[in-house]
Design a protein around this motif. Structure first.
Motif, mmCIF file in Angstrom:
data_model
loop_
_atom_site.group_PDB
_atom_site.id
_atom_site.type_symbol
_atom_site.label_atom_id
_atom_site.label_comp_id
_atom_site.label_asym_id
_atom_site.label_seq_id
_atom_site.Cartn_x
_atom_site.Cartn_y
_atom_site.Cartn_z
ATOM 1 N N PRO A 34 0.812 -1.227 0.000
ATOM 2 C CA PRO A 34 0.000 0.000 0.000
ATOM 3 C C PRO A 34 0.844 1.275 0.000
ATOM 4 N N ASP A 35 1.892 1.339 0.838
ATOM 5 C CA ASP A 35 2.728 2.543 0.871
ATOM 6 C C ASP A 35 3.431 2.771 -0.456
ATOM 7 N N ASP A 36 3.975 1.711 -1.026
ATOM 8 C CA ASP A 36 4.662 1.797 -2.308
ATOM 9 C C ASP A 36 3.716 2.295 -3.389
ATOM 10 N N PHE A 37 2.517 1.738 -3.408
ATOM 11 C CA PHE A 37 1.536 2.106 -4.432
ATOM 12 C C PHE A 37 1.086 3.556 -4.265
ATOM 13 N N ALA A 38 0.880 3.968 -3.017
ATOM 14 C CA ALA A 38 0.497 5.356 -2.766
ATOM 15 C C ALA A 38 1.589 6.315 -3.210
ATOM 16 N N ALA A 39 2.843 5.967 -2.911
ATOM 17 C CA ALA A 39 3.964 6.831 -3.294
ATOM 18 C C ALA A 39 4.109 6.897 -4.808
ATOM 19 N N GLY A 40 3.938 5.770 -5.488
ATOM 20 C CA GLY A 40 4.136 5.735 -6.929
ATOM 21 C C GLY A 40 3.038 6.414 -7.719
ATOM 22 N N THR A 41 1.811 6.348 -7.257
ATOM 23 C CA THR A 41 0.690 6.930 -8.003
ATOM 24 C C THR A 41 0.434 8.394 -7.667
ATOM 25 N N ASN A 42 0.940 8.852 -6.510
ATOM 26 C CA ASN A 42 0.684 10.232 -6.071
ATOM 27 C C ASN A 42 -0.809 10.508 -5.883
ATOM 28 N N MET A 43 -1.580 9.459 -5.629
ATOM 29 C CA MET A 43 -3.027 9.655 -5.523
ATOM 30 C C MET A 43 -3.407 10.473 -4.294
ATOM 31 N N ASN A 44 -2.623 10.398 -3.221
ATOM 32 C CA ASN A 44 -2.965 11.166 -2.024
ATOM 33 C C ASN A 44 -2.937 12.667 -2.284
ATOM 34 N N ARG A 45 -1.981 13.102 -3.091
ATOM 35 C CA ARG A 45 -1.886 14.537 -3.406
ATOM 36 C C ARG A 45 -3.149 15.015 -4.115
ATOM 37 N N LEU A 46 -3.618 14.233 -5.068
ATOM 38 C CA LEU A 46 -4.837 14.604 -5.788
ATOM 39 C C LEU A 46 -6.055 14.515 -4.881
ATOM 40 N N ALA A 47 -6.069 13.497 -4.015
ATOM 41 C CA ALA A 47 -7.197 13.337 -3.105
ATOM 42 C C ALA A 47 -7.307 14.519 -2.156
ATOM 43 N N ALA A 48 -6.173 15.058 -1.718
ATOM 44 C CA ALA A 48 -6.200 16.224 -0.834
ATOM 45 C C ALA A 48 -6.816 17.423 -1.538
ATOM 46 N N MET A 49 -6.554 17.556 -2.835
ATOM 47 C CA MET A 49 -7.093 18.677 -3.604
ATOM 48 C C MET A 49 -8.606 18.582 -3.752
ATOM 49 N N HIS A 50 -9.126 17.348 -3.796
ATOM 50 C CA HIS A 50 -10.557 17.152 -4.076
ATOM 51 C C HIS A 50 -11.348 16.650 -2.869
ATOM 52 N N GLY A 51 -10.715 16.535 -1.711
ATOM 53 C CA GLY A 51 -11.424 16.095 -0.514
ATOM 54 C C GLY A 51 -11.867 14.648 -0.558
ATOM 55 N N LEU A 52 -11.002 13.766 -1.078
ATOM 56 C CA LEU A 52 -11.353 12.362 -1.249
ATOM 57 C C LEU A 52 -10.621 11.475 -0.251
ATOM 58 N N LEU A 53 -11.319 10.472 0.255
ATOM 59 C CA LEU A 53 -10.666 9.390 0.977
ATOM 60 C C LEU A 53 -10.017 8.454 -0.034
ATOM 61 N N VAL A 54 -8.864 7.888 0.334
ATOM 62 C CA VAL A 54 -8.248 6.853 -0.501
ATOM 63 C C VAL A 54 -7.860 5.685 0.397
ATOM 64 N N ALA A 55 -8.366 4.497 0.068
ATOM 65 C CA ALA A 55 -8.036 3.286 0.818
ATOM 66 C C ALA A 55 -7.121 2.414 -0.032
ATOM 67 N N TYR A 56 -6.064 1.899 0.589
ATOM 68 C CA TYR A 56 -5.093 1.039 -0.083
ATOM 69 C C TYR A 56 -5.059 -0.312 0.632
ATOM 70 N N PRO A 57 -5.917 -1.261 0.259
ATOM 71 C CA PRO A 57 -5.857 -2.586 0.873
ATOM 72 C C PRO A 57 -4.537 -3.279 0.526
ATOM 73 N N GLY A 58 -4.044 -4.097 1.435
ATOM 74 C CA GLY A 58 -2.820 -4.851 1.195
ATOM 75 C C GLY A 58 -3.107 -6.329 1.053
ATOM 76 N N GLN A 59 -2.498 -6.944 0.058
ATOM 77 C CA GLN A 59 -2.648 -8.391 -0.122
ATOM 78 C C GLN A 59 -1.500 -9.102 0.586
ATOM 79 N N PRO A 60 -1.788 -9.878 1.629
ATOM 80 C CA PRO A 60 -0.709 -10.549 2.373
ATOM 81 C C PRO A 60 -0.128 -11.714 1.590
#
Length: 379
Positions: free
Chosen positions: A139-165
């Motif tokens: 999840p951390d790797d994917f969040a860092a690579g996609t930069n989705m959190n930055r966009l979510a902050a701009m638009h007021g969106l929650l982002v969930a990153y499930p992890g596959q064990p």
């Protein structure tokens, strides 16, 4: 594992190190076929379709399979920087936002996940995106690579990153190819739908503001989710992935990834059908680009009275251009396919802070957020 298959794995690993994952896939598929031939020699009653054991239905033998996660992990173990960093950087969190670890427990099991909340004090959000990582990612790797959190902050969106064990899949892949994870009410689709529903209700998110997106195996699982829970998601993003029902076991998964899959399985009839945005690189040798067209064409076949348009779009400065195909129905864009020229198996426009990204590509995260939030799908 027999000596012949072990030798094939060594050859395939060398091909991956040489930057030829397509060749590696061909080696493994050939080895699987040879293993079946050995079993047929040992058992003359076995048919050319598979191994020596007869199926319970009496319609031919069952095929021997090797767990996809095991094969992928062996092949990719020496690939280097293209894999997720051993200790990926946690993506930066804007002021007043939170990026926390949480867990979901449901009838079909537990999954941990990371949650980006742009404004915890508010107690609600403008929408939710569930992001499904690819094999060998976190999840951390994917969040860092996609930069989705930055966009979510701009638009007021929650982002969930499930992890596959790794206990669920040795390579950390979502099990999109396994029939037990392709049905409503069971397996990984049920867990992910339960996690999504829980967050939707907790934060009071309208049903038309719930979305899912994924890369590679995560993109394929996103396709499974919108086929099995179409009422839950307003739209989905499938990046370098495969369509619902593209495979039903390990061997057919390799075939589909290599562009040899047959028609997609039809989703159950539903009153609603989520909109789709598809992104794929034309030089992807891990998941063949033809998979994107297969998903897009299937969407076109399912919808009445749609108009198809094509546009060539210049990429970022010194970056990759793309060809954008759109399906329009009643004045709304219901599906969009973005084929990025010369890009391999990577998140388009992603950050080098994560794995499987191509910073030279157009920003796939921005394109998805724009598509998700535009009720008619228009730019």
């Amino acid at each position: 594992m027999n000596d012949q298959f072990a030798a094939a794995l060594r050859q395939a690993t060398a091909a991956v190190r040489d930057g030829q994952p397509g060749e590696a896939t061909a080696i493994i598929r050939s080895a699987l076929g040879s293993g079946e031939a050995d079993m047929r020699e040992a058992d003359p009653q076995a048919s050319p379709a598979g191994g020596g054991r007869r199926s319970r239905r009496g319609r031919g033998p069952e095929r021997p399979t090797h767990p996809l996660g095991k094969v992928v992990e062996t092949l990719m173990s020496q690939r280097g920087r293209t894999l997720a960093p051993a200790d990926p950087a946690v993506p930066p969190t804007p002021d007043d936002a939170e990026f926390t670890s949480r867990g979901y427990d449901g009838p079909d099991g537990h999954r941990g996940y990371r949650l980006f909340n742009p404004d915890p004090a508010l107690g609600k959000a403008n929408g939710l995106i569930v992001m499904l990582h690819g094999c060998h990612q976190t999840p951390d790797d994917f969040a860092a690579g996609t930069n989705m959190n930055r966009l979510a902050a701009m638009h007021g969106l929650l982002v969930a990153y499930p992890g596959q064990p790794r206990r669920a899949n040795m390579a950390g892949c979502w099990n999109w190819f396994d029939p037990s994870h392709q049905r409503r009410g069971t397996g990984e689709p049920a867990m992910l739908a339960g996690l999504t529903t829980e967050l939707r209700d907790e934060f009071g998110i309208p049903s038309d503001r719930v979305f899912v997106a994924g890369l590679s195996a995560g993109g394929a699982m996103a396709a499974v989710l919108v086929a099995t829970y179409p009422e839950l998601f307003a739209a989905a993003g499938i990046h370098s992935g495969l369509g619902y029902g593209a495979a039903s076991d390990v061997m057919s998964a390799f075939s589909a990834m290599n562009g040899g899959g047959g028609p997609l399985r039809a989703a159950e009839a539903a009153d609603v059908r989520p909109r789709l945005i598809i992104v794929h690189g034309t030089a992807d040798t891990t998941v063949a680009p033809s998979n994107a067209a297969t998903i897009f064409n299937a969407m076109e076949d399912l919808l009445p009275a749609v108009e198809r348009n094509v546009e060539r779009v210049a990429g970022p400065p010194h970056g990759r251009p793309e060809v954008v195909h759109r399906l329009e129905q009643g004045g709304s864009i219901v599906a969009e396919m973005r084929m990025v020229d010369g890009m391999g198996h990577a998140w388009s426009g992603g950050s080098e802070a994560g794995s499987y990204t191509d910073p030279a590509g157009p920003d796939a995260s921005a394109a998805m957020v724009r598509f998700f939030l535009a009720q008619d799908g228009r730019p």
